[in-house]
Design a protein around this motif. Structure first.
Motif, PDB file in Angstrom:
ATOM      1  N   GLU A  13     119.301  35.125 137.369  1.00  0.00           N
ATOM      2  CA  GLU A  13     119.998  35.733 136.137  1.00  0.00           C
ATOM      3  C   GLU A  13     119.850  34.609 134.947  1.00  0.00           C
ATOM      4  N   GLY A  14     119.505  35.308 133.976  1.00  0.00           N
ATOM      5  CA  GLY A  14     119.402  34.607 132.643  1.00  0.00           C
ATOM      6  C   GLY A  14     118.212  33.731 132.657  1.00  0.00           C
ATOM      7  N   GLU A  15     117.364  33.903 133.367  1.00  0.00           N
ATOM      8  CA  GLU A  15     116.404  32.927 133.207  1.00  0.00           C
ATOM      9  C   GLU A  15     115.121  33.676 132.395  1.00  0.00           C
ATOM     10  N   VAL A  16     114.246  32.771 131.673  1.00  0.00           N
ATOM     11  CA  VAL A  16     113.015  33.253 130.980  1.00  0.00           C
ATOM     12  C   VAL A  16     111.782  33.107 131.836  1.00  0.00           C
ATOM     13  N   LEU A  17     111.058  33.767 132.237  1.00  0.00           N
ATOM     14  CA  LEU A  17     109.728  33.730 133.120  1.00  0.00           C
ATOM     15  C   LEU A  17     108.863  33.954 132.684  1.00  0.00           C
ATOM     16  N   ALA A  18     107.539  33.419 132.530  1.00  0.00           N
ATOM     17  CA  ALA A  18     106.233  34.051 131.764  1.00  0.00           C
ATOM     18  C   ALA A  18     105.479  34.159 132.935  1.00  0.00           C
ATOM     19  N   LEU A  19     104.834  35.368 132.728  1.00  0.00           N
ATOM     20  CA  LEU A  19     103.725  35.819 133.374  1.00  0.00           C
ATOM     21  C   LEU A  19     102.187  35.476 132.660  1.00  0.00           C
ATOM     22  N   LEU A  20     101.752  34.380 133.291  1.00  0.00           N
ATOM     23  CA  LEU A  20     100.571  33.883 132.419  1.00  0.00           C
ATOM     24  C   LEU A  20      99.336  34.243 133.096  1.00  0.00           C
ATOM     25  N   GLY A  21      98.234  34.551 132.426  1.00  0.00           N
ATOM     26  CA  GLY A  21      97.122  34.877 133.163  1.00  0.00           C
ATOM     27  C   GLY A  21      95.872  35.660 132.407  1.00  0.00           C
ATOM     28  N   PRO A  22      94.598  35.607 132.822  1.00  0.00           N
ATOM     29  CA  PRO A  22      93.814  36.309 131.849  1.00  0.00           C
ATOM     30  C   PRO A  22      93.709  37.785 131.660  1.00  0.00           C
TER      31      PRO A  22
ATOM     32  N   LEU B 250     111.236  38.497 131.351  1.00  0.00           N
ATOM     33  CA  LEU B 250     109.936  38.542 131.752  1.00  0.00           C
ATOM     34  C   LEU B 250     109.009  38.643 130.393  1.00  0.00           C
ATOM     35  N   VAL B 251     108.230  37.509 130.311  1.00  0.00           N
ATOM     36  CA  VAL B 251     107.300  37.596 129.192  1.00  0.00           C
ATOM     37  C   VAL B 251     105.908  37.559 129.562  1.00  0.00           C
TER      38      VAL B 251
ATOM     39  N   ALA C 111     109.310  30.004 128.194  1.00  0.00           N
ATOM     40  CA  ALA C 111     109.828  30.076 129.556  1.00  0.00           C
ATOM     41  C   ALA C 111     110.290  28.793 130.381  1.00  0.00           C
ATOM     42  N   GLY C 112     111.335  28.961 131.261  1.00  0.00           N
ATOM     43  CA  GLY C 112     111.843  27.888 131.813  1.00  0.00           C
ATOM     44  C   GLY C 112     110.967  27.703 133.039  1.00  0.00           C
TER      45      GLY C 112
ATOM     46  N   ARG D 103     107.823  25.405 137.265  1.00  0.00           N
ATOM     47  CA  ARG D 103     108.368  24.822 135.637  1.00  0.00           C
ATOM     48  C   ARG D 103     106.830  24.469 135.054  1.00  0.00           C
ATOM     49  N   PRO D 104     106.941  24.488 133.871  1.00  0.00           N
ATOM     50  CA  PRO D 104     105.553  24.498 132.862  1.00  0.00           C
ATOM     51  C   PRO D 104     105.146  23.114 133.177  1.00  0.00           C
ATOM     52  N   GLU D 105     106.001  22.061 133.238  1.00  0.00           N
ATOM     53  CA  GLU D 105     105.464  20.696 133.461  1.00  0.00           C
ATOM     54  C   GLU D 105     104.482  20.585 134.629  1.00  0.00           C
ATOM     55  N   GLU D 106     105.314  21.090 135.629  1.00  0.00           N
ATOM     56  CA  GLU D 106     104.938  21.148 137.006  1.00  0.00           C
ATOM     57  C   GLU D 106     103.356  21.873 137.320  1.00  0.00           C
ATOM     58  N   VAL D 107     103.392  22.979 136.849  1.00  0.00           N
ATOM     59  CA  VAL D 107     102.408  23.722 136.712  1.00  0.00           C
ATOM     60  C   VAL D 107     101.197  23.116 136.033  1.00  0.00           C
ATOM     61  N   TYR D 108     101.264  22.583 134.755  1.00  0.00           N
ATOM     62  CA  TYR D 108     100.235  21.906 134.000  1.00  0.00           C
ATOM     63  C   TYR D 108      99.710  20.835 134.674  1.00  0.00           C
TER      64      TYR D 108
END
Length: 316
Positions: A23-32, A183-184, A196-197, A212-217
């Protein structure tokens, strides 16, 4: 919480995704392009019907509901503003459809005009606005009815680079202020990381990695994800061994490599980016990339520091 498990097949493509968004989260769907990001949004919005699965939000099953009854705001890349309506009328359109009382409708439109810095343009038509102003109108219209869930499909994709940079932080502040589960969809990692968070990386209709962005990167799941995220130092087993690492594929994230150290190399290319310099350096037969605020010229011998603890091993 938004919970979904969806499957959808087209000729030559199959999407199968299970995901939870708080609830209230911003999640990004990232892909080609072609990875299924927009298809997933359309399934959540009810614009497509799944072959199998469900969409649940706050313990309500949205799957059988038509789009207009899901309480979902949807912003397309092309904005789809009504050209015959003024900015204020565009913002009020969804409120009229939802039968908001006139006073509440006017208050909400005024609030959004002020927040989106659109008050001077309230009586203008969309075609009289710049691209950035149109983007803000489209976002305000999607937010106007206070949707429970907001879906943004490449919201900055139609803008030029200058406008995208200008509006990126504006969009980030707006999403946080509204507090709507969002969802973005984007193919741009900078947009995903700033907005996104959490980030969900998609490939060929599947989720590759969520975090989280830092973890994924810094710790991508595999070599494909590392390449997609823009990492350059992907080492073969032989290259890893030449640099003193175990003989398996490795990623050297930016934190693992720096100037100054016992590893000797020679600068083969120097790339000036303004605020930073990119260096391609060959050390022990391996071509490595690093960035620094300033750097030596091409042909210069340099020392490098490689931190094996920060290297990411792939393939077990």
């Amino acid at each position: 919480m938004l919970a979904l498990s969806l499957e959808k097949s087209f000729p030559g493509f199959r999407l199968a995704v299970a995901l939870e968004v708080q609830e209230g989260e911003v999640l990004a769907l990232l892909g080609p392009s072609g990875s299924g990001k927009s298809t997933l949004l359309r399934l959540i919005a009810g614009l497509l019907s799944p072959d199998k699965g469900f969409v649940r939000f706050r313990d309500q099953d949205l799957t059988p509901l038509p789009p207009e009854r899901r309480g979902v705001g949807f912003l397309f890349q092309d904005y789809a503003l009504f050209p015959h309506l003024t900015v204020a009328e565009n913002l009020a359109f969804g409120l009229v459809e939802a039968r908001w009382p006139k006073a509440a409708r006017e208050d909400r439109v005024e609030e959004l005009l002020r927040r989106m810095e659109l008050t001077p343009h309230a009586r203008k038509r969309p075609q009289e606005l710049s691209g950035g102003e149109q983007q803000r109108v489209a976002l305000a219209r999607a937010l106007a009815p206070r949707p429970r869930l907001l879906l943004l499909d490449e919201p900055l994709g139609a803008l030029d680079l200058r406008l995208r940079e200008e509006l990126l932080l504006f969009l980030r502040r707006t999403l946080r202020a509204e507090g709507i589960t969002t969802l973005v969809v984007t193919h741009d990692q900078e947009e995903a990381f700033l907005l996104a968070g959490r980030v969900a990386v998609m490939r060929e209709g599947r989720l590759v990695q969520v975090g989280r962005p830092e973890e994924v990167y810094t710790r991508p799941q595999d070599a494909w994800t590392a390449r997609f995220l823009g990492h350059k130092n992907l080492l073969s087993p032989e290259e890893s061994q030449a640099l003193g690492l175990p003989p398996k594929p490795h990623l050297l994230p930016p934190q693992a490599l720096g100037l100054g150290g016992p590893l000797r190399g020679k600068v083969e290319e120097r790339l000036f980016f303004g605020a930073r310099v990119g260096l391609w350096v060959r050390a022990k037969g391996v071509r490595l990339y690093l960035e620094a605020p300033a750097g030596p010229e091409e042909g210069t011998e340099v020392g490098l520091h490689l931190d094996p603890k920060r290297a990411v091993a792939f393939g077990g």
